[in-house]
Write a protein that holds these residues in place. Structure first.
Motif, PDB file in Angstrom:
ATOM      1  N   ASP A   1       0.823  -1.207   0.000  1.00  0.00           N
ATOM      2  CA  ASP A   1       0.000   0.000   0.000  1.00  0.00           C
ATOM      3  C   ASP A   1       0.860   1.262   0.000  1.00  0.00           C
ATOM      4  OD1 ASP A   1      -2.332  -1.442   0.000  1.00  0.00           O
ATOM      5  OD2 ASP A   1      -2.650  -1.326   2.158  1.00  0.00           O
ATOM      6  N   SER A   2       2.013   1.198   0.658  1.00  0.00           N
ATOM      7  CA  SER A   2       2.868   2.385   0.784  1.00  0.00           C
ATOM      8  C   SER A   2       3.667   2.650  -0.486  1.00  0.00           C
ATOM      9  CB  SER A   2       3.820   2.212   1.973  1.00  0.00           C
ATOM     10  OG  SER A   2       4.745   3.283   2.038  1.00  0.00           O
ATOM     11  N   ILE A   3       4.409   1.649  -0.955  1.00  0.00           N
ATOM     12  CA  ILE A   3       5.330   1.890  -2.076  1.00  0.00           C
ATOM     13  C   ILE A   3       5.142   0.936  -3.247  1.00  0.00           C
ATOM     14  CG2 ILE A   3       7.096   2.985  -0.648  1.00  0.00           C
ATOM     15  CD1 ILE A   3       8.606   0.306  -0.628  1.00  0.00           C
ATOM     16  N   GLY A   4       4.075   0.094  -3.171  1.00  0.00           N
ATOM     17  CA  GLY A   4       3.809  -0.802  -4.289  1.00  0.00           C
ATOM     18  C   GLY A   4       4.678  -2.032  -4.335  1.00  0.00           C
ATOM     19  N   ILE A   5       5.425  -2.301  -3.275  1.00  0.00           N
ATOM     20  CA  ILE A   5       6.363  -3.424  -3.244  1.00  0.00           C
ATOM     21  C   ILE A   5       6.186  -4.193  -1.942  1.00  0.00           C
ATOM     22  CG2 ILE A   5       8.816  -4.068  -3.178  1.00  0.00           C
ATOM     23  CD1 ILE A   5       9.386  -1.481  -4.745  1.00  0.00           C
ATOM     24  N   ASP A   6       6.152  -5.515  -2.025  1.00  0.00           N
ATOM     25  CA  ASP A   6       6.192  -6.359  -0.834  1.00  0.00           C
ATOM     26  C   ASP A   6       7.645  -6.498  -0.431  1.00  0.00           C
ATOM     27  OD1 ASP A   6       6.271  -8.396   1.043  1.00  0.00           O
ATOM     28  OD2 ASP A   6       4.857  -9.684   0.002  1.00  0.00           O
TER      29      ASP A   6
ATOM     30  N   LEU B   1      -6.622   4.797  -6.409  1.00  0.00           N
ATOM     31  CA  LEU B   1      -7.888   5.496  -6.198  1.00  0.00           C
ATOM     32  C   LEU B   1      -7.777   6.491  -5.046  1.00  0.00           C
ATOM     33  CD1 LEU B   1     -10.369   2.509  -6.653  1.00  0.00           C
ATOM     34  CD2 LEU B   1     -10.173   4.504  -8.148  1.00  0.00           C
ATOM     35  N   LYS B   2      -7.061   6.118  -3.996  1.00  0.00           N
ATOM     36  CA  LYS B   2      -6.886   7.015  -2.860  1.00  0.00           C
ATOM     37  C   LYS B   2      -6.049   8.239  -3.235  1.00  0.00           C
ATOM     38  CE  LYS B   2      -7.038   3.277   0.560  1.00  0.00           C
ATOM     39  NZ  LYS B   2      -6.223   2.460   1.505  1.00  0.00           N
ATOM     40  N   SER B   3      -5.214   8.085  -4.270  1.00  0.00           N
ATOM     41  CA  SER B   3      -4.279   9.154  -4.641  1.00  0.00           C
ATOM     42  C   SER B   3      -4.754   9.991  -5.817  1.00  0.00           C
ATOM     43  CB  SER B   3      -2.911   8.537  -4.993  1.00  0.00           C
ATOM     44  OG  SER B   3      -2.404   7.760  -3.947  1.00  0.00           O
ATOM     45  N   SER B   4      -5.909   9.649  -6.398  1.00  0.00           N
ATOM     46  CA  SER B   4      -6.299  10.268  -7.666  1.00  0.00           C
ATOM     47  C   SER B   4      -6.604  11.754  -7.546  1.00  0.00           C
ATOM     48  CB  SER B   4      -7.506   9.539  -8.264  1.00  0.00           C
ATOM     49  OG  SER B   4      -8.631   9.654  -7.407  1.00  0.00           O
ATOM     50  N   ASP B   5      -6.939  12.221  -6.334  1.00  0.00           N
ATOM     51  CA  ASP B   5      -7.232  13.646  -6.207  1.00  0.00           C
ATOM     52  C   ASP B   5      -5.981  14.490  -6.391  1.00  0.00           C
ATOM     53  OD1 ASP B   5      -6.202  12.608  -3.820  1.00  0.00           O
ATOM     54  OD2 ASP B   5      -7.160  14.162  -2.604  1.00  0.00           O
ATOM     55  N   LYS B   6      -4.808  13.942  -6.031  1.00  0.00           N
ATOM     56  CA  LYS B   6      -3.554  14.686  -6.177  1.00  0.00           C
ATOM     57  C   LYS B   6      -2.701  14.153  -7.315  1.00  0.00           C
ATOM     58  CE  LYS B   6      -1.304  16.135  -2.627  1.00  0.00           C
ATOM     59  NZ  LYS B   6      -0.498  16.182  -1.395  1.00  0.00           N
ATOM     60  N   PHE B   7      -2.942  12.893  -7.720  1.00  0.00           N
ATOM     61  CA  PHE B   7      -2.080  12.261  -8.712  1.00  0.00           C
ATOM     62  C   PHE B   7      -2.891  11.724  -9.884  1.00  0.00           C
ATOM     63  CE2 PHE B   7       0.375  11.646  -4.719  1.00  0.00           C
ATOM     64  CZ  PHE B   7       1.517  12.334  -5.073  1.00  0.00           C
TER      65      PHE B   7
ATOM     66  N   ASN C   1     -10.462   8.178 -11.722  1.00  0.00           N
ATOM     67  CA  ASN C   1     -11.041   6.996 -11.091  1.00  0.00           C
ATOM     68  C   ASN C   1     -11.715   6.088 -12.116  1.00  0.00           C
ATOM     69  OD1 ASN C   1     -10.196   7.896  -8.611  1.00  0.00           O
ATOM     70  ND2 ASN C   1     -12.169   8.789  -8.042  1.00  0.00           N
ATOM     71  N   LEU C   2     -12.388   6.695 -13.100  1.00  0.00           N
ATOM     72  CA  LEU C   2     -13.014   5.918 -14.166  1.00  0.00           C
ATOM     73  C   LEU C   2     -11.957   5.127 -14.934  1.00  0.00           C
ATOM     74  CD1 LEU C   2     -15.501   5.191 -15.917  1.00  0.00           C
ATOM     75  CD2 LEU C   2     -15.022   7.259 -17.256  1.00  0.00           C
TER      76      LEU C   2
ATOM     77  N   ARG D   1      -5.455  -5.573  -7.040  1.00  0.00           N
ATOM     78  CA  ARG D   1      -6.521  -4.934  -6.264  1.00  0.00           C
ATOM     79  C   ARG D   1      -5.952  -3.937  -5.254  1.00  0.00           C
ATOM     80  NH1 ARG D   1      -9.274  -9.923  -7.199  1.00  0.00           N
ATOM     81  NH2 ARG D   1      -8.137 -10.999  -5.564  1.00  0.00           N
ATOM     82  N   ARG D   2      -4.867  -4.304  -4.580  1.00  0.00           N
ATOM     83  CA  ARG D   2      -4.267  -3.386  -3.605  1.00  0.00           C
ATOM     84  C   ARG D   2      -3.676  -2.166  -4.305  1.00  0.00           C
ATOM     85  NH1 ARG D   2      -2.670  -8.347  -0.956  1.00  0.00           N
ATOM     86  NH2 ARG D   2      -0.636  -8.303  -1.989  1.00  0.00           N
ATOM     87  N   LEU D   3      -3.037  -2.399  -5.455  1.00  0.00           N
ATOM     88  CA  LEU D   3      -2.459  -1.297  -6.206  1.00  0.00           C
ATOM     89  C   LEU D   3      -3.559  -0.359  -6.707  1.00  0.00           C
ATOM     90  CD1 LEU D   3       0.151  -0.105  -7.343  1.00  0.00           C
ATOM     91  CD2 LEU D   3      -0.118  -1.562  -9.343  1.00  0.00           C
ATOM     92  N   THR D   4      -4.652  -0.934  -7.179  1.00  0.00           N
ATOM     93  CA  THR D   4      -5.787  -0.127  -7.636  1.00  0.00           C
ATOM     94  C   THR D   4      -6.336   0.719  -6.496  1.00  0.00           C
ATOM     95  OG1 THR D   4      -6.387  -1.777  -9.313  1.00  0.00           O
ATOM     96  CG2 THR D   4      -8.095  -0.207  -8.635  1.00  0.00           C
TER      97      THR D   4
END
Length: 278
Positions: free
Chosen positions: A35-40, A136-142, A255-256, A129-132
């Protein structure tokens, strides 16, 4: 980098306790890092303990990933960690946290960061799914970055499918060998997954062929229009002040895009697994 070495030492001393990091279990720590950096980071560094994985990340050459991860770890510590208030009664821990936050304040800009794709997990639908969710959480700024990442993620998945089937995605263009564009990639993948007229749609149940074919045609349109939208609003191209890409795309459109591409990626992976995985 002397300042970073002190920062790293304090991070490890505050958050790492004999291989444990705060109250994370192995799976929750893996999920947190994705969730933080896209990497396990546990998987990336060979299944080390949580504490050793954190140390490996802090020693990695990707300095910004390290800062982003610690930034999110501090946020978790202050907002969700049950023992935080008790820890802050310890003068040494309170001082370490203050120093860590001061270093982040001076060296980390959230606006400069956007999530990177972990190539090792792009055929894993849980990861998608986690990356998506993160996008989505970042779409307002990114918003623009989301479009670029969506396109890159879909392209990576399609290339991985072709690689697994030993099908080349290279083409000759202007006497040079280059990667095929999205339209060609999509055709190759649809052929390989038996979802095209060329393969007589033999992977589509005859009872729903008419409707499924129409839906698949719409999915193909996603790739065509996504590439155009990415060129207008996404990252990766220099933009003049008046060009569309110099202004962030409205979050609802980002988001779409994210949702549509995520749906297509999930479908392609599930179809590949259905056909070729035991």
């Amino acid at each position: 980098m002397d300042g970073y070495m002190k920062f790293k030492a304090q991070v490890l001393k505050l958050f790492n306790d004999g291989g444990y990091v705060l109250d994370f279990g192995t799976k929750s720590f893996s999920d947190f890092s994705i969730d933080s950096i896209g990497i396990d980071i546990i998987d990336k560094y060979g299944g080390l303990s949580k504490g050793k994985s954190l140390n490996a990340l802090l020693n990695d050459s990707n300095y910004h990933n390290s800062l982003k991860f610690v930034f999110d770890l501090v946020d978790y510590y202050e907002s969700l960690y049950d023992d935080y208030m008790d820890d802050m009664k310890d003068i040494e821990k309170a001082k370490m946290l203050k120093n860590i936050k001061l270093y982040l304040n001076d060296n980390y800009s959230r606006e400069e960061y956007f999530i990177k794709i972990d190539d090792h997990q792009i055929m894993n639908n849980d990861y998608i799914r986690r990356l998506t969710s993160t996008m989505l959480k970042s779409s307002d700024k990114f918003g623009a970055e989301s479009i670029g990442l969506s396109k890159d993620l879909l392209e990576s998945v399609m290339k991985r499918i072709l690689e697994k089937r030993n099908v080349s995605y290279k083409i000759e263009k202007n006497k040079r060998t280059v990667d095929a564009d999205m339209n060609v990639l999509t055709s190759k993948v649809f052929n390989e997954l038996h979802l095209s007229h060329k393969t007589k749609n033999k992977n589509i149940d005859p009872s729903i062929n008419e409707y499924a074919s129409a839906i698949l045609g719409n999915l193909r349109m996603i790739t065509e229009n996504m590439n155009k939208l990415r060129n207008e609003f996404g990252t990766g191209h220099g933009k003049g002040e008046k060009q569309p890409g110099s202004i962030n795309i409205p979050p609802r459109y980002a988001n779409l895009m994210i949702g549509s591409v995520s749906t297509m990626i999930t479908f392609l992976i599930e179809t590949y697994d259905y056909l070729y995985e035991d």
